[in-house]
Scaffold this motif. Structure first.
Motif, PDB file in Angstrom:
ATOM      1  N   THR A 118       4.792  -4.865  12.134  1.00 55.53           N
ATOM      2  CA  THR A 118       3.962  -3.986  12.960  1.00 55.53           C
ATOM      3  C   THR A 118       3.351  -4.803  14.093  1.00 55.53           C
ATOM      4  O   THR A 118       3.688  -5.972  14.296  1.00 55.53           O
ATOM      5  CB  THR A 118       2.844  -3.362  12.108  1.00 55.53           C
ATOM      6  N   LEU A 162       2.788  -1.693   4.403  1.00 54.09           N
ATOM      7  CA  LEU A 162       2.309  -0.314   4.396  1.00 54.09           C
ATOM      8  C   LEU A 162       3.476   0.623   4.083  1.00 54.09           C
ATOM      9  O   LEU A 162       4.482   0.640   4.791  1.00 54.09           O
ATOM     10  CB  LEU A 162       1.703   0.042   5.744  1.00 54.09           C
ATOM     11  N   LEU A 202      -7.929  -1.003   7.014  1.00 54.02           N
ATOM     12  CA  LEU A 202      -7.181  -2.261   7.014  1.00 54.02           C
ATOM     13  C   LEU A 202      -7.721  -3.134   8.141  1.00 54.02           C
ATOM     14  O   LEU A 202      -7.899  -2.656   9.267  1.00 54.02           O
ATOM     15  CB  LEU A 202      -5.683  -1.994   7.193  1.00 54.02           C
ATOM     16  N   VAL A 214      -7.852  -4.832   2.666  1.00 52.75           N
ATOM     17  CA  VAL A 214      -7.593  -3.408   2.498  1.00 52.75           C
ATOM     18  C   VAL A 214      -8.759  -2.825   1.705  1.00 52.75           C
ATOM     19  O   VAL A 214      -8.960  -3.173   0.536  1.00 52.75           O
ATOM     20  CB  VAL A 214      -6.266  -3.152   1.756  1.00 52.75           C
ATOM     21  N   ALA A 241       5.562  -2.580   7.541  1.00 53.72           N
ATOM     22  CA  ALA A 241       5.550  -1.175   7.133  1.00 53.72           C
ATOM     23  C   ALA A 241       6.972  -0.705   6.877  1.00 53.72           C
ATOM     24  O   ALA A 241       7.940  -1.251   7.414  1.00 53.72           O
ATOM     25  CB  ALA A 241       4.881  -0.302   8.199  1.00 53.72           C
ATOM     26  N   VAL A 278       1.284  -7.878   8.859  1.00 51.94           N
ATOM     27  CA  VAL A 278       1.290  -6.500   8.372  1.00 51.94           C
ATOM     28  C   VAL A 278       2.656  -5.885   8.667  1.00 51.94           C
ATOM     29  O   VAL A 278       3.101  -5.851   9.818  1.00 51.94           O
ATOM     30  CB  VAL A 278       0.181  -5.650   9.027  1.00 51.94           C
ATOM     31  N   SER A 323      -1.160   8.060   8.009  1.00 51.02           N
ATOM     32  CA  SER A 323      -1.540   6.857   8.764  1.00 51.02           C
ATOM     33  C   SER A 323      -2.899   6.981   9.431  1.00 51.02           C
ATOM     34  O   SER A 323      -3.263   6.138  10.261  1.00 51.02           O
ATOM     35  CB  SER A 323      -0.482   6.581   9.839  1.00 51.02           C
ATOM     36  N   LEU A 334      -5.164   4.029   9.838  1.00 49.23           N
ATOM     37  CA  LEU A 334      -4.644   2.911  10.642  1.00 49.23           C
ATOM     38  C   LEU A 334      -4.813   3.147  12.138  1.00 49.23           C
ATOM     39  O   LEU A 334      -4.405   2.308  12.943  1.00 49.23           O
ATOM     40  CB  LEU A 334      -3.156   2.713  10.332  1.00 49.23           C
ATOM     41  N   THR A 374       2.793   4.145   2.960  1.00 57.84           N
ATOM     42  CA  THR A 374       1.967   5.281   2.549  1.00 57.84           C
ATOM     43  C   THR A 374       2.662   6.625   2.693  1.00 57.84           C
ATOM     44  O   THR A 374       2.103   7.656   2.323  1.00 57.84           O
ATOM     45  CB  THR A 374       0.653   5.297   3.353  1.00 57.84           C
ATOM     46  N   VAL A 416       0.865  -1.181   0.000  1.00 56.86           N
ATOM     47  CA  VAL A 416       0.000   0.000   0.000  1.00 56.86           C
ATOM     48  C   VAL A 416       0.903   1.233   0.000  1.00 56.86           C
ATOM     49  O   VAL A 416       1.526   1.562   1.004  1.00 56.86           O
ATOM     50  CB  VAL A 416      -0.935   0.012   1.221  1.00 56.86           C
TER      51      VAL A 416
END
Length: 515
Positions: free
Chosen positions: A475, A317, A294, A302, A482, A480, A452, A455, A319, A219
């Motif tokens: 995370t 992630l 998410l 997602v 990031a 998941v 974020s 999230l 972003t 993402v």
């Protein structure tokens, strides 16, 4: 007008013209008209068997202006001004595409352009120093080449200042559609199409919802997301990338001089390379799609802004972050009406005027140095009692006669007349006295905010909103990962984000093989 090496390269490109085209130059007996006509003549001489030139010495519309189109057809692509600087590429592409050379844009998107039935007249106000403007100009030019219902005109704001003042344009690119403001700032062809094709979003949502689950879904499409996608795809697993805007902040970065092994490059060039590298692998790239939720179920889901839900065994992630805003009265009201965030793009709009830069870090001081060569005066306001910029930048700024630096200054309000910025108020933090600065432009350069928000109730975040990750990019939610500027990585740098993306991809692969 063209240097010998540029002329040689242009001559090579023009060999790709298939069908005859005509260039029409509208003049108004000014030096700039002579300059544009000289450019048109040089182009014509390079490919005289396919390009003809006509001159309108009694122009009733904008002049100087260059119109380009196939012979026998009314031209639909125009350049009001001299398309040099960043816009030279736009000119070259317009010549090639009008002459029948195929675009590299996806065939599906070209077909979508051809089906548009409404009459669309695009006017794009640019500055020749704006590195975001060519993307918009080239997008609408292609639309005009492909669809006879569409016209596109690039307008150099510095050359047509009466129009800029009449329409109160304070930021570039500014796009008008059929005489009404359509958008400001960098826009991709995808974005423009989504706005003019009202059925596009529903079609995309339906198509996305039918996609099979991924092994890794990335993402974000900045440096971290691109690196994660490449490393994942090289493992031979099903990889998807969903990005609101491929390239992220890098697309707005002009000079990049700390990317190891590359002495110097710029953001748009690096982004183009990143996208091509990603597409060299079997990666499902879904652009112009914003993630809004998410959730970990049997698979990780997602949800996108258009309602479609993508599923994956693991998610990375990436972003990124966005420019931090001042959050003071008047900022939102006067955004793109004097409040700006890109000195490279919007600086020329304030030529000869007084401006302010908010922030004394590297970005702020670099902005002040950049603006000093264009505007009448720059005042830098720094909240702290010391500047955070590199010493070499501070010395340079202090050496400029039209740059003033004020420390311990807290901006409290953006002032405007209802149409545009006329000044700002700040408080001296040592005396608590309030002061007013009369400025036409305010450039905000005060750091970043992680993207974020969606999230917040799903992952463990810091107080600043950064995603907390461990050494493997994991995370607080299994599966998941990031990477990049959205995380707790202490240094927000392109090369560090790329390393973080690769690290997260390897972490995700390790997670998958252990399930």
């Amino acid at each position: 007008m063209l240097e010998a090496n540029i002329k040689q390269q242009l001559g090579t490109y023009l060999q790709n013209i298939v069908n005859p085209i005509e260039i029409t130059v509208s003049t108004n007996k000014t030096a700039k008209s002579d300059e544009l006509l000289s450019l048109a003549r040089e182009i014509t001489e390079l490919k005289s068997d396919k390009i003809t030139l006509s001159v309108d010495e009694n122009a009733t519309g904008r002049a100087p202006q260059m119109a380009i189109g196939p012979v026998g057809q009314a031209p639909r692509v125009r350049f009001a001004g001299i398309p040099m600087g960043h816009e030279f590429t736009s000119l070259v592409l317009a010549l090639l595409q009008a002459g029948g050379h195929p675009s590299k844009v996806a065939q599906e998107m070209q077909e979508q352009i051809k089906t548009l039935s409404n009459e669309l007249n695009f006017e794009v106000y640019i500055s020749l120093s704006c590195h975001n403007c060519p993307d918009v100009v080239q997008a609408v030019n292609l639309m005009a080449v492909l669809n006879p219902n569409i016209t596109a005109t690039m307008i150099d704001g510095a050359l047509f200042q009466d129009e800029v003042e009449q329409r109160e344009i304070m930021a570039v690119p500014s796009v008008y559609l059929n005489g009404e403001l359509f958008g400001q700032g960098r826009m991709t062809l995808d974005e423009i199409l989504n706005k003019v094709d009202t059925s596009a979003a529903d079609k995309q949502a339906a198509s996305l919802a039918e996609k099979a689950p991924y092994d890794v879904l990335v993402v974000g499409g900045g440096p971290a997301g691109a690196a994660a996608a490449i490393y994942s795809a090289r493992k031979g697993i099903r990889t998807g990338v969903v990005a609101e805007r491929f390239g992220g902040q890098v697309a707005d970065t002009m000079a990049i001089e700390n990317f190891i092994s590359v002495k110097a490059t710029d953001g748009p060039k690096l982004v183009a390379g990143l996208e091509q590298h990603v597409l060299d692998y079997d990666v499902d790239l879904m652009k112009m799609q914003k993630a809004v939720r998410l959730e970990k179920k049997e698979l990780i889901e997602v949800e996108l802004e258009n309602g479609a839900i993508l599923k994956s065994k693991s998610v990375i992630l990436a972003t990124g972050a966005r420019w931090r805003e001042m959050n003071v009265p008047g900022e939102a009201e006067y955004r793109n009406k004097g409040v700006a965030y890109c000195p490279h793009c919007d600086g020329p709009i304030f030529k000869g005027k007084k401006t302010a830069v908010i922030g004394g870090g590297n970005s702020g001081i670099e902005a002040a140095i950049d603006l000093a060569g264009i505007v009448e005066h720059v005042t830098v306001l720094e909240f702290g009692d010391t500047l955070r910029a590199d010493d070499v930048l501070v010395k340079k700024a202090n050496s400029l006669p039209n740059v003033t630096i004020i420390k311990n200054a807290m901006t409290t309000e953006v002032l405007g007349d209802g149409q545009k910025v006329v000044g700002l108020q700040y408080t001296d933090r040592t005396t608590n006295d309030s002061h007013t600065l009369n400025v036409a432009g305010i450039f905000v350069q005060i750091g970043l905010v992680p993207n974020s928000e969606f999230l917040k109730d799903t992952l463990e975040l810091t107080q600043r909103g950064e995603v907390i990750v461990n050494a493997h990019g994991e995370t607080s939610v299994p599966g998941v990962f990031a990477a990049g500027d959205v995380t707790t990585a202490p240094y927000k740098q392109i090369i560090i984000s790329m390393g973080g993306g690769a690290n997260a991809a390897l972490g995700a692969f390790d997670y998958l093989i252990r399930q």
